[in-house]
Design an enzyme around this catalytic site. Structure first.
Site, PDB file in Angstrom:
ATOM      1  N   ASP A  39     -30.238  18.118 -23.157  1.00 42.66           N
ATOM      2  CA  ASP A  39     -28.771  17.696 -22.996  1.00 42.66           C
ATOM      3  C   ASP A  39     -28.310  16.962 -24.108  1.00 42.66           C
ATOM      4  OD1 ASP A  39     -26.131  18.392 -22.417  1.00 42.66           O
ATOM      5  OD2 ASP A  39     -26.563  18.219 -20.025  1.00 42.66           O
TER       6      ASP A  39
HETATM    7  C1  BGC Z   1     -23.161  18.938 -21.188  1.00 47.04           C
HETATM    8  C2  BGC Z   1     -23.689  20.054 -21.658  1.00 47.04           C
HETATM    9  C3  BGC Z   1     -23.063  20.420 -23.017  1.00 47.04           C
HETATM   10  C4  BGC Z   1     -23.393  19.267 -23.968  1.00 47.04           C
HETATM   11  C5  BGC Z   1     -22.576  19.581 -25.245  1.00 47.04           C
HETATM   12  C6  BGC Z   1     -23.206  17.663 -22.143  1.00 47.04           C
HETATM   13  O1  BGC Z   1     -22.456  16.771 -21.462  1.00 47.04           O
HETATM   14  O2  BGC Z   1     -23.997  18.374 -19.755  1.00 47.04           O
HETATM   15  O3  BGC Z   1     -23.593  21.389 -20.981  1.00 47.04           O
HETATM   16  O4  BGC Z   1     -23.526  21.551 -23.680  1.00 47.04           O
HETATM   17  O5  BGC Z   1     -22.816  18.236 -23.186  1.00 47.04           O
HETATM   18  O6  BGC Z   1     -21.270  19.548 -25.200  1.00 47.04           O
END
Ligand code: BGC
Length: 734
Positions: free
Chosen positions: A224
């Protein structure tokens, strides 16, 4: 030449760069070898591409959020949505769509519940499979997220989840397992928190043992955004690709140079990334977008998903000759998506009030504009509500309370909305509530003042038209809840344990989450999992099974006849649950194992067939460290919701293995006596002592642990030596 075949031509620098993102939304390529940089972007309810200039997020079709889309229980519809997102990805030059999300809904307060499908792992897993397949069939990759135990937003970067193995396997991992097996996502996104003390993005048990070895996942495991803590450890423990942080180059390169991480490990990760880039390149195509057609798909999806919760006196559908009052900010500025990384800039947002006005005479009043009740707004709303045929009140949460990064603090809606409904009800009893929230809200008090209630969810850009269509009978409601609406927060499974103490989250409710909890504990919810009304009714009859006894390698067919007994055509969602009537380890009251949605004209009958294989009966046996069926009786329950079971049938399933663990010295004499593997020998010994069932001494003997049996036998003048020998005999060791 395929990109993977160029691996030997890559320098160490190039390899290390391939294992970390170039910037927020693209990966590093290797220009000199013709390996391009590809683009990834969110997310689960549409393509959220951030422009590199000042334009912010580029407009795209905002579909219903996953939570409400799942209420359609319609895999074909989900496929349609997936195809639409994939086309828009092609158009916007995006290679990987960061979704779907399938974390578990432990509590309705979790801030990102709107981004996840359901509280049930089977439903989540099967819907996610449909989404992944449909996106990937179009040549666009997906990222199944967040792996795993990211079930709350509070302290999501630092929290540590303590979850027992069965809960992990049967609830948290199950949707991932199903989707990986059925749809093979190109990537999986590791989560922020820790599981059992180790960050998910550097957790070898999760990434290597479970994902790679047991689930056979062969795509890219990416982090993530900025989730990696110890870069070298992450790669050593199975992570392929780091995203959202761009500072690991030196650390990783040095680790390779000084032998801390082997070139074989690096090459394996590089191979995964190159295969991913290859798939994106191979999948590329030129597309034209018909934005109107996409908007219609968004409307259709919302229409199929919105759930009718109450329809007293058949107040709905409204007539186009009615004169209605429409109250509430969300009627004009709909709450159509949650906050955070999945918030889409909608291409064409339908406004509910405008669509209602297109069907009937309607007047609008704001009613509330913040948390606090404002007297003048309430007064104006009441004036408008008087003498109208119906008062349609738009209520719900806000994107500020439902967002990535924080959890909701209450199940109740704002005082301003509750007070408003009370006052409106005092001037007009034909109140219809439309709830826009990404997760369950408390409706127990509001429900008493409403004749009609729709749960609209965060329905995307087409929600405005969809709700008007449903209100006026231009479409027939067919959604059913995929998340329990509890009476109050105190009734919810994780209530005292959510969101944990400090960084520690303990899943104390274990397997009893969602309807598994309410049904096992006999706690009545406000609206149960699987519930939803229509403007027609259906009857269920003639439940048949292909056999009353099967072995665990056989498939059981279950058929049932469904009849539309109303006067309009409509769709019914038929649900099949399995109840294990007796098991060694406890099992929840029942579990969803099949569902189908069918369209029926008035009077039409359709036979619906379900096929149940081993997985429908199996559970995770901690002693065997695997899923298996335990021999015994099961009940097949078919119904219109988790609590509206219409038909049932018992079947016997014979397992190919005896899944029960052997008993130990810490088990009681009673447990040995009641276990067919030990019964005869235990009974024989008790008989010698004239301790027979129904005798006074029997319950006392039955309660003694085996290791203490010889001490108990002293009362019978049995020497310890002999008593210990008897213990061994019972254990089968002598
Ligand atoms: C989120 C993800 C997301 C990523 C990119 C993260 O903070 O948890 O779900 O895909 O950011 O935006």
């Amino acid at each position: 030449m395929r990109f993977v075949d160029k691996i030997d031509e890559l320098t160490l620098d190039e390899k290390v760069l391939l294992l970390q993102a170039k910037n927020n939304w693209s990966l590093n390529g290797v220009e000199r070898l013709g390996i391009p940089s590809i683009v990834l972007t969110d997310g689960p309810s549409g393509v959220r591409l951030t422009a590199e200039d000042e334009r912010g997020t580029i407009p795209a079709t905002a579909g219903p959020t996953e939570a409400i889309l799942s209420s359609s229980w319609d895999t074909e519809l989900v496929r349609k949505i997936g195809k639409m997102y994939a086309e828009e990805c092609h158009y916007l030059n995006v290679g990987i769509l960061l979704g779907p999300g399938i974390n578990v809904k432990r509590s309705p307060l979790a801030g990102r519940n709107f981004e996840y499908y359901s509280e049930d792992p089977f439903l989540s897993g099967t819907l996610a499979s449909a989404m992944i397949q449909s996106v990937q069939e179009e040549g666009i990759g997906t990222s199944l997220k967040h792996f795993v135990a990211n079930d709350q937003e509070t302290r999501r970067f630092t929290s540590n989840a303590t979850v027992d193995e069965r809960t992990l396997r049967e609830l948290l991992l199950k949707p991932f397992e199903i989707a990986i097996r059925e749809a093979k996502p190109w990537t999986i996104m590791g989560a922020y928190p820790k599981l059992r003390g180790k960050h998910c993005c550097e957790n070898a048990y999760l990434l290597k043992t479970i994902l790679r070895d047991q689930f056979g996942f062969d795509g890219v495991i990416l982090s993530d955004w900025a989730a990696t803590r110890h870069k070298v450890a992450s790669h050593q423990n199975g992570l392929d690709l780091e995203t959202g942080s761009f500072d690991s180059f030196d650390e990783l390169k040095t680790a390779v140079e000084n032998g801390e991480i082997s070139m074989d490990v690096i090459d394996e990760h590089v191979r995964h990334v190159l295969e991913l880039i290859q798939k994106v390149v191979d999948g590329k195509k030129e597309v034209e977008i018909d934005w109107d057609a996409h908007h219609k798909i968004a409307q259709e999806a919302a229409r199929e998903s919105i759930v009718l919760l109450k329809n007293e006196d058949d107040i709905l559908p409204l007539r186009t000759t009615d004169h209605v009052a429409v109250i509430g900010k969300f009627a004009r500025s709909p709450h159509f998506s949650g906050g955070g990384s999945s918030a889409i800039n909608p291409k064409n947002l339908d406004v509910p009030f405008a669509w209602i006005q297109s069907y009937a005479k309607a007047d609008f009043a704001l009613g509330y504009d913040s948390e606090e009740e404002k007297e003048e707004l309430v007064k104006e709303a009441c004036e408008i509500a008087k003498n109208k045929d119906a008062v349609i009140v738009f209520i719900g949460t806000t994107e500020i309370t439902e967002s990535e990064g924080s959890d909701r603090t209450r199940l109740k809606l704002s005082e301003s909305q509750i007070k408003l409904v009370e006052k409106l009800y005092s001037v007009n009893q034909n109140v219809i509530l439309i709830n826009q929230s990404g997760s369950a809200v408390e409706l127990s008090h509001l429900e008493t003042m409403a004749k009609g209630i729709f749960h609209m969810g965060l329905a995307g850009e087409g929600g405005g038209r969809a709700i008007a269509d449903l209100l006026f009978g231009k479409a027939i409601p067919s959604g059913k809840l995929t998340e329990t609406f509890p009476v109050c927060i105190e009734n919810t499974p994780a209530y005292p344990f959510f969101p944990g103490v400090g960084n520690e989250i303990v899943y104390q409710e274990e397997l009893l989450q969602g309807y598994r909890y309410y049904d096992t504990k006999r706690i009545a919810p406000q609206y149960e999992f699987g519930f939803g009304l229509s403007y027609t009714q259906f009857s269920y009859s003639n439940l048949r099974v292909s056999a009353e006894k099967i072995t665990d390698d056989q498939t059981l067919s279950v058929s049932v006849d469904i009849t539309n007994i109303g006067t309009v055509a409509g769709k019914e969602i038929i649900q099949l649950y399995v109840k294990d009537l007796e098991s060694f380890y406890y099992r929840p009251e029942k579990e969803l194992k099949g569902y189908q949605k069918v369209m029926l004209a008035p009077g039409e009958i359709r036979t619906v067939v379900f096929r149940l294989d081993q997985e429908a009966f199996a559970y995770y046996l901690p002693n065997l460290d695997q899923f298996a069926v335990e021999t015994g009786e099961f009940e097949i329950l078919v119904g219109a919701s988790s609590r509206d079971i219409r038909l049932s049938q018992k079947v016997f399933v014979k397992s190919s293995i005896d899944v029960r663990p052997l008993l130990e010295e810490s088990n009681t004499i009673g447990e040995f006596y009641n276990d067919d593997r030990y019964h005869d020998i235990t009974k024989g010994i008790l008989d010698q002592l004239t301790i027979v069932e129904n005798s006074e001494l029997f319950p006392i003997a039955a309660g003694i642990t085996l290791s203490d049996f010889h001490r108990f036998l002293r009362y019978f003048q049995v020497p310890d030596e002999q008593g210990i020998a008897m213990e061994k005999m019972i254990l089968g060791l002598a």
